[in-house]
Each structure stands twice: as structure tokens, then as C-alpha cells.
Design a protein around this motif. Structure first.
Motif: not given
Length: 169
Positions: A72-74, A28-36
């Protein structure tokens, strides 16, 4: 990089529930603002849940935690649900019912908060022992954001009080 990040693959290989949750937090920390990237990491963790020979309730509980941590986004949630359905069909197991899927799809914030609160309580008790009433009160009235903050604090906080006191971390 923390010691836990260096051991992520080892944690994923073990049957330790807390290892999986720790890796979910790290991802979660590593993928902040990196949705894919978050979607791919979340899908990997969900697949791991289905590969384990854990009981149905444990898988549902852990799915709820991963879902809560790795939001995640919808449009990616919809894609994840499709993958989840394909996994369940291929394994002929329905761990997440259609009712639960609808609840996840609608983002039932209250359910996530209650589930997150219960899980966080268990994790804190595992680390610090029986919780005093003040901590139970805070958990029972917490917002989703507070639970997320406390969940992150739990990994490094030296004391129970430090978990709940953001300034102490």
C-alpha cells in the motif's frame, strides 16, 4: 475468473494457511491500482489472522506474506498500522511488536525479500518437493520483484522450471 476466485469465501473460512495466501494473491490481483479497495481487503485478511487461534509465529509469518503481497502507499500503511494497534489492544495481544511495526513502517525491503524467499521456498517445496540447488540459488539471490513474479507463477505453473521461467507461463 479462476476456480480459486470462485472459492475465495470458502478458502477464507478454512484454517488452511495456503487458502489464505491464495486469497491474498487473488485480492492483490483484483485491487491492482485500486489502493482503497486493497487497503480494505488487506485489513479484512489481517483481522482474520487475529481471529484464528494460530500460534504467534504463524500469525507473524502470514502477516508478513500479506504485507508483502498487498503493498500500500505509505498513508494507507499508516492507517493500517493504527487499525492493527486497535485490534491488538482490543484483543489484548501483541503479535506484532513495536520493533516489527517500525520495520514495517520503514519498509525494510531486505526483510521482506528474505521472508518472501523463505515462504516461497516452503510453498514451492509443498507443491513440487525438495528443491534442487539451482532453485535454492535463485531464491537466495532474488529481488522482491522476482519473488513476486515467481509467487504468481506458482499458482499455475505445471513444473518447477516453469515457476522460474516467466516465458513458460
Amino acid at each position: 475468473m479462476t476456480d480459486y476466485e470462485e472459492k475465495a469465501d470458502e478458502l477464507l473460512e478454512s484454517d488452511n494457511v495456503f487458502g489464505l495466501i491464495t486469497v491474498a494473491h487473488i485480492l492483490t490481483q483484483q485491487t491492482r491500482k485500486r489502493n482503497q479497495y486493497r487497503y480494505e481487503a488487506k485489513l479484512r485478511l489481517v483481522r482474520l489472522l487475529y481471529e484464528r487461534h494460530w500460534d504467534k509465529q504463524r500469525i507473524i509469518d502470514l502477516f508478513s506474506v500479506v504485507d508483502w503481497l498487498m503493498q500500500l502507499p505509505e498513508w494507507l500503511n499508516n492507517q493500517l498500522r493504527q487499525e492493527l494497534e486497535a485490534i491488538e489492544e482490543s484483543k489484548q495481544m501483541k503479535y506484532i511488536t513495536s520493533v516489527e511495526r517500525i520495520g514495517i513502517a520503514k519498509g525494510m525491503a531486505q526483510g521482506r525479500v528474505e521472508g518472501g524467499s523463505r515462504l516461497l521456498k516452503k510453498l514451492i517445496e509443498r507443491r513440487f518437493g525438495v528443491l534442487p540447488q539451482w532453485a535454492l540459488d535463485q531464491l537466495s539471490t532474488a529481488s522482491e520483484q522476482q519473488l513476486e513474479t515467481w509467487g504468481e507463477s506458482l499458482l499455475t505453473a505445471p513444473t518447477l522450471e516453469a515457476v522460474f521461467n516467466n516465458d513458460a507461463n
